[in-house]
Motif scaffolding. Structure first.
Motif, PDB file in Angstrom:
ATOM      1  N   GLU B  75     -30.070 -37.182 -33.899  1.00 13.85           N
ATOM      2  CA  GLU B  75     -30.233 -35.983 -33.080  1.00 13.85           C
ATOM      3  C   GLU B  75     -30.488 -36.307 -31.607  1.00 13.85           C
ATOM      4  OE1 GLU B  75     -33.285 -34.458 -35.478  1.00 13.85           O
ATOM      5  OE2 GLU B  75     -31.933 -33.371 -36.809  1.00 13.85           O
ATOM      6  N   SER B  76     -30.720 -37.585 -31.319  1.00 12.75           N
ATOM      7  CA  SER B  76     -30.995 -37.988 -29.937  1.00 12.75           C
ATOM      8  C   SER B  76     -29.681 -38.351 -29.263  1.00 12.75           C
ATOM      9  CB  SER B  76     -31.947 -39.185 -29.914  1.00 12.75           C
ATOM     10  OG  SER B  76     -33.106 -38.881 -30.645  1.00 12.75           O
ATOM     11  N   LEU B  77     -29.096 -37.349 -28.591  1.00 16.23           N
ATOM     12  CA  LEU B  77     -27.772 -37.527 -27.987  1.00 16.23           C
ATOM     13  C   LEU B  77     -27.871 -37.339 -26.476  1.00 16.23           C
ATOM     14  CD1 LEU B  77     -25.810 -35.366 -30.590  1.00 16.23           C
ATOM     15  CD2 LEU B  77     -26.111 -37.848 -30.596  1.00 16.23           C
ATOM     16  N   TYR B  78     -27.303 -38.271 -25.732  1.00 11.95           N
ATOM     17  CA  TYR B  78     -27.449 -38.269 -24.279  1.00 11.95           C
ATOM     18  C   TYR B  78     -26.096 -38.536 -23.619  1.00 11.95           C
ATOM     19  CZ  TYR B  78     -32.277 -39.042 -25.737  1.00 11.95           C
ATOM     20  OH  TYR B  78     -33.501 -38.931 -26.350  1.00 11.95           O
ATOM     21  N   ALA B  79     -25.975 -38.069 -22.381  1.00 10.36           N
ATOM     22  CA  ALA B  79     -24.792 -38.407 -21.579  1.00 10.36           C
ATOM     23  C   ALA B  79     -25.252 -38.716 -20.164  1.00 10.36           C
ATOM     24  CB  ALA B  79     -23.793 -37.254 -21.582  1.00 10.36           C
ATOM     25  N   CYS B  80     -24.488 -39.567 -19.511  1.00 11.20           N
ATOM     26  CA  CYS B  80     -24.794 -39.978 -18.134  1.00 11.20           C
ATOM     27  C   CYS B  80     -24.208 -38.954 -17.156  1.00 11.20           C
ATOM     28  CB  CYS B  80     -24.189 -41.358 -17.887  1.00 11.20           C
ATOM     29  SG  CYS B  80     -24.096 -41.825 -16.158  1.00 11.20           S
ATOM     30  N   ARG B  81     -25.058 -38.407 -16.280  1.00 14.06           N
ATOM     31  CA  ARG B  81     -24.606 -37.374 -15.343  1.00 14.06           C
ATOM     32  C   ARG B  81     -23.541 -37.915 -14.391  1.00 14.06           C
ATOM     33  NH1 ARG B  81     -29.216 -34.555 -13.892  1.00 14.06           N
ATOM     34  NH2 ARG B  81     -28.577 -32.948 -15.342  1.00 14.06           N
ATOM     35  N   HIS B  82     -23.761 -39.105 -13.883  1.00  7.81           N
ATOM     36  CA  HIS B  82     -22.799 -39.713 -12.957  1.00  7.81           C
ATOM     37  C   HIS B  82     -21.424 -39.853 -13.623  1.00  7.81           C
ATOM     38  CE1 HIS B  82     -20.829 -43.195 -10.974  1.00  7.81           C
ATOM     39  NE2 HIS B  82     -21.289 -42.633  -9.887  1.00  7.81           N
ATOM     40  N   LEU B  84     -20.203 -38.067 -16.097  1.00 12.81           N
ATOM     41  CA  LEU B  84     -19.627 -36.723 -16.264  1.00 12.81           C
ATOM     42  C   LEU B  84     -19.054 -36.228 -14.938  1.00 12.81           C
ATOM     43  CD1 LEU B  84     -22.418 -35.045 -18.445  1.00 12.81           C
ATOM     44  CD2 LEU B  84     -20.091 -35.585 -19.206  1.00 12.81           C
ATOM     45  N   GLN B  85     -19.864 -36.351 -13.875  1.00 14.10           N
ATOM     46  CA  GLN B  85     -19.452 -35.801 -12.583  1.00 14.10           C
ATOM     47  C   GLN B  85     -18.216 -36.502 -12.039  1.00 14.10           C
ATOM     48  OE1 GLN B  85     -23.023 -35.981 -10.219  1.00 14.10           O
ATOM     49  NE2 GLN B  85     -23.718 -33.965 -10.908  1.00 14.10           N
ATOM     50  N   THR B  86     -18.187 -37.834 -12.137  1.00 14.56           N
ATOM     51  CA  THR B  86     -17.044 -38.554 -11.575  1.00 14.56           C
ATOM     52  C   THR B  86     -15.774 -38.308 -12.376  1.00 14.56           C
ATOM     53  OG1 THR B  86     -17.722 -40.530 -12.800  1.00 14.56           O
ATOM     54  CG2 THR B  86     -18.399 -40.389 -10.499  1.00 14.56           C
ATOM     55  N   ARG B  87     -15.928 -37.787 -13.596  1.00 14.36           N
ATOM     56  CA  ARG B  87     -14.754 -37.508 -14.431  1.00 14.36           C
ATOM     57  C   ARG B  87     -14.445 -36.020 -14.544  1.00 14.36           C
ATOM     58  NH1 ARG B  87     -16.993 -42.057 -15.515  1.00 14.36           N
ATOM     59  NH2 ARG B  87     -15.767 -43.860 -16.175  1.00 14.36           N
ATOM     60  N   GLY B  88     -15.117 -35.223 -13.714  1.00 15.73           N
ATOM     61  CA  GLY B  88     -14.796 -33.791 -13.670  1.00 15.73           C
ATOM     62  C   GLY B  88     -15.166 -33.029 -14.918  1.00 15.73           C
ATOM     63  N   LEU B  89     -16.184 -33.498 -15.636  1.00 16.21           N
ATOM     64  CA  LEU B  89     -16.629 -32.796 -16.840  1.00 16.21           C
ATOM     65  C   LEU B  89     -17.893 -32.001 -16.519  1.00 16.21           C
ATOM     66  CD1 LEU B  89     -16.135 -35.650 -19.454  1.00 16.21           C
ATOM     67  CD2 LEU B  89     -15.019 -33.429 -19.537  1.00 16.21           C
ATOM     68  N   LEU B  96     -20.692 -31.243 -27.576  1.00 14.64           N
ATOM     69  CA  LEU B  96     -21.964 -31.451 -28.275  1.00 14.64           C
ATOM     70  C   LEU B  96     -23.111 -31.079 -27.353  1.00 14.64           C
ATOM     71  CD1 LEU B  96     -21.811 -35.064 -29.776  1.00 14.64           C
ATOM     72  CD2 LEU B  96     -21.921 -32.944 -31.053  1.00 14.64           C
ATOM     73  N   PRO B  97     -24.219 -30.605 -27.922  1.00 16.54           N
ATOM     74  CA  PRO B  97     -25.411 -30.435 -27.084  1.00 16.54           C
ATOM     75  C   PRO B  97     -26.034 -31.801 -26.796  1.00 16.54           C
ATOM     76  CG  PRO B  97     -25.878 -29.762 -29.345  1.00 16.54           C
ATOM     77  CD  PRO B  97     -24.442 -30.202 -29.316  1.00 16.54           C
ATOM     78  N   VAL B  98     -25.877 -32.272 -25.568  1.00 18.27           N
ATOM     79  CA  VAL B  98     -26.433 -33.577 -25.194  1.00 18.27           C
ATOM     80  C   VAL B  98     -27.414 -33.379 -24.041  1.00 18.27           C
ATOM     81  CG1 VAL B  98     -24.437 -34.954 -25.888  1.00 18.27           C
ATOM     82  CG2 VAL B  98     -24.531 -34.011 -23.586  1.00 18.27           C
ATOM     83  N   GLN B  99     -28.350 -34.288 -23.949  1.00 20.14           N
ATOM     84  CA  GLN B  99     -29.268 -34.285 -22.814  1.00 20.14           C
ATOM     85  C   GLN B  99     -28.624 -35.126 -21.718  1.00 20.14           C
ATOM     86  OE1 GLN B  99     -33.237 -35.172 -24.158  1.00 20.14           O
ATOM     87  NE2 GLN B  99     -33.945 -35.461 -22.062  1.00 20.14           N
ATOM     88  N   VAL B 100     -28.460 -34.534 -20.543  1.00 17.78           N
ATOM     89  CA  VAL B 100     -27.770 -35.230 -19.448  1.00 17.78           C
ATOM     90  C   VAL B 100     -28.805 -35.926 -18.564  1.00 17.78           C
ATOM     91  CG1 VAL B 100     -26.239 -34.938 -17.483  1.00 17.78           C
ATOM     92  CG2 VAL B 100     -25.881 -33.586 -19.563  1.00 17.78           C
ATOM     93  N   LEU B 101     -28.584 -37.214 -18.323  1.00 17.94           N
ATOM     94  CA  LEU B 101     -29.583 -38.037 -17.637  1.00 17.94           C
ATOM     95  C   LEU B 101     -29.041 -38.646 -16.348  1.00 17.94           C
ATOM     96  CD1 LEU B 101     -30.997 -40.046 -20.690  1.00 17.94           C
ATOM     97  CD2 LEU B 101     -31.989 -38.012 -19.624  1.00 17.94           C
ATOM     98  N   ASP B 102     -29.916 -38.659 -15.319  1.00 14.72           N
ATOM     99  CA  ASP B 102     -29.649 -39.423 -14.097  1.00 14.72           C
ATOM    100  C   ASP B 102     -30.091 -40.868 -14.313  1.00 14.72           C
ATOM    101  OD1 ASP B 102     -28.692 -37.291 -12.483  1.00 14.72           O
ATOM    102  OD2 ASP B 102     -30.735 -36.519 -12.423  1.00 14.72           O
ATOM    103  N   ALA B 103     -29.843 -41.707 -13.291  1.00 13.24           N
ATOM    104  CA  ALA B 103     -30.146 -43.134 -13.429  1.00 13.24           C
ATOM    105  C   ALA B 103     -31.587 -43.418 -13.882  1.00 13.24           C
ATOM    106  CB  ALA B 103     -29.816 -43.867 -12.139  1.00 13.24           C
ATOM    107  N   PRO B 104     -32.607 -42.745 -13.279  1.00  8.01           N
ATOM    108  CA  PRO B 104     -33.980 -43.030 -13.748  1.00  8.01           C
ATOM    109  C   PRO B 104     -34.161 -42.688 -15.232  1.00  8.01           C
ATOM    110  CG  PRO B 104     -34.025 -41.851 -11.655  1.00  8.01           C
ATOM    111  CD  PRO B 104     -32.600 -41.824 -12.140  1.00  8.01           C
ATOM    112  N   GLY B 105     -33.559 -41.574 -15.655  1.00  5.82           N
ATOM    113  CA  GLY B 105     -33.645 -41.182 -17.063  1.00  5.82           C
ATOM    114  C   GLY B 105     -32.954 -42.191 -17.974  1.00  5.82           C
TER     115      GLY B 105
END
Lengths: 101, 119, 130
Positions: B75-82, B84-89, B96-105
């Motif tokens: 259930e612990s699903l994450y995606a990298c914000r950078h 996603l953003q650089t790929r236009g998503l 999927l419901p994922v938690q989106v994380l910045d570099a510190p995260g």
């Protein structure tokens, strides 16, 4: 829980190097092996990025791969060249090893 | 206590079996009730694109299998914000419901797990 | 300390040699290898049918000797192996294939074996890429 990151892809043709630097924590270590050793090429952006890493980040280079690529006398002062026993020891100095497969 | 494993999936969905094999690793860990987290990084975030038609390539539906992760205890699903953003998503259009994380995260996520496998 | 070693790259990749040199150094350092696990293209390192050119290192043979000499638990992911044509006699029979090619010293098993190794070892070290 510091991590030793293990890179083996060339930074000039692959995104792993850049992503790894983004994830690198201040206490983490970076071990260059295989084609990742090309990051040490003087006068390049990857080399500059390595030079700019915080002093707390250890930069390690696997000796065989460094020598094979003709860079053995060109590594930065901050880099520590290690052999395979040194590689094993480095794995134990960090809580885990993140290999960028 | 069981040792936790973070699996970082950074391959695009239809570039070969690697995305599926990262998923299989997560599902197998979940089946053993192990603490598994899955992070989508770099081209791996393309696995989260909606409207994929794997049938066009005679492939099984990876997206359907990804959506089954919570059923397998992952259930612990994450995606990298950078990534996603650089790929236009856009974050609100993902499969999927994922938690989106910045570099510190991302750094905290890595620190919080006992082991990591980046495929 | 206890190491689990996982290899994800084919034997012709430099990563396979790197993993083997690392594994040798682990044992030489007085540490233990709880399991060597082959996944993805790493399963080819357990093929008995790879033939290296005479003037090149035969890394699959080196792996086989290493695993056998030290009595290591050498496990090959069965799903990844079947997909890539690395079969033991049971699987060759089950799928009606003409030959088995899993080298001695290795056994086919599931991904659970990798997770179990993660639980047992102090460190998981993965090898892949160029």
């Amino acid at each position: 829980m510091a991590t030793l990151h293990l890179l083996s892809h060339s930074p000039f043709s692959d995104e792993r190097f850049a992503s790894c630097l983004r994830l690198l924590g201040e206490r983490d270590g970076l071990l260059l092996s295989g084609d990742a050793v090309h990051a040490l090429q003087p006068g390049t952006a990857p080399r500059d990025a390595l030079e700019r890493l915080p002093a707390s980040v250890a930069l390690l280079v696997l000796e065989d791969d460094l020598n094979a690529r003709g860079l053995s006398d060109r590594q930065p002062a901050r880099a520590r060249v290690i052999d395979y026993p040194g590689f094993v020891d480095a794995c134990l100095q960090y809580a885990k090893v993140n290999s960028w497969l | 206590m069981a040792r936790s494993l973070l699996i970082v999936s950074r391959q695009a969905p239809w570039s070969g079996p690697h995305a599926r094999e990262a998923l299989d690793m997560a599902l197998a860990g979940g089946a053993y009730d192990l603490p598994i987290a899955l992070l989508f990084l770099d081209d791996g975030v393309f696995q989260l694109q909606r409207g994929q038609q794997p049938g066009a390539l005679e492939q099984k539906d990876l997206g359907a299998n990804l959506q089954a992760l919570p059923l397998f205890g992952v259930e612990s699903l994450y995606a990298c914000r950078h990534s996603l953003q650089t790929r236009g998503l856009a974050e609100d259009t993902l499969l999927l419901p994922v938690q989106v994380l910045d570099a510190p995260g991302l750094r905290e996520l890595l620190d919080a797990h006992d082991e990591v496998v980046t495929i | 300390m206890k190491f689990a070693i996982a290899l994800f790259a084919a034997p012709h990749s430099p990563a396979s040699r790197r993993a083997l040199r690392f594994a040798e150094a682990v044992l030489a350092g007085g540490h233990e290898i709880v399991r060597v696990f082959l996944y993805q293209d790493g399963v080819h390192s357990a093929s008995a049918n790879a033939v290296a050119p005479q003037d090149e290192r035969d890394i699959t043979a080196d792996w086989q000797r290493f695993v056998e000499r030290h009595g290591l638990d050498g496990v090959v992911c069965i799903a990844a192996a079947l997909r890539r044509g690395v079969l033991d006699t049971d699987e060759a029979r089950r799928y009606g294939r003409p030959a088995a090619n899993l080298a001695p010293g290795w056994q086919l098993s599931g991904l659970g074996q990798l997770h179990e190794a993660v639980q047992t070892a102090d460190r998981l070290v993965c090898f892949g890429g160029p």
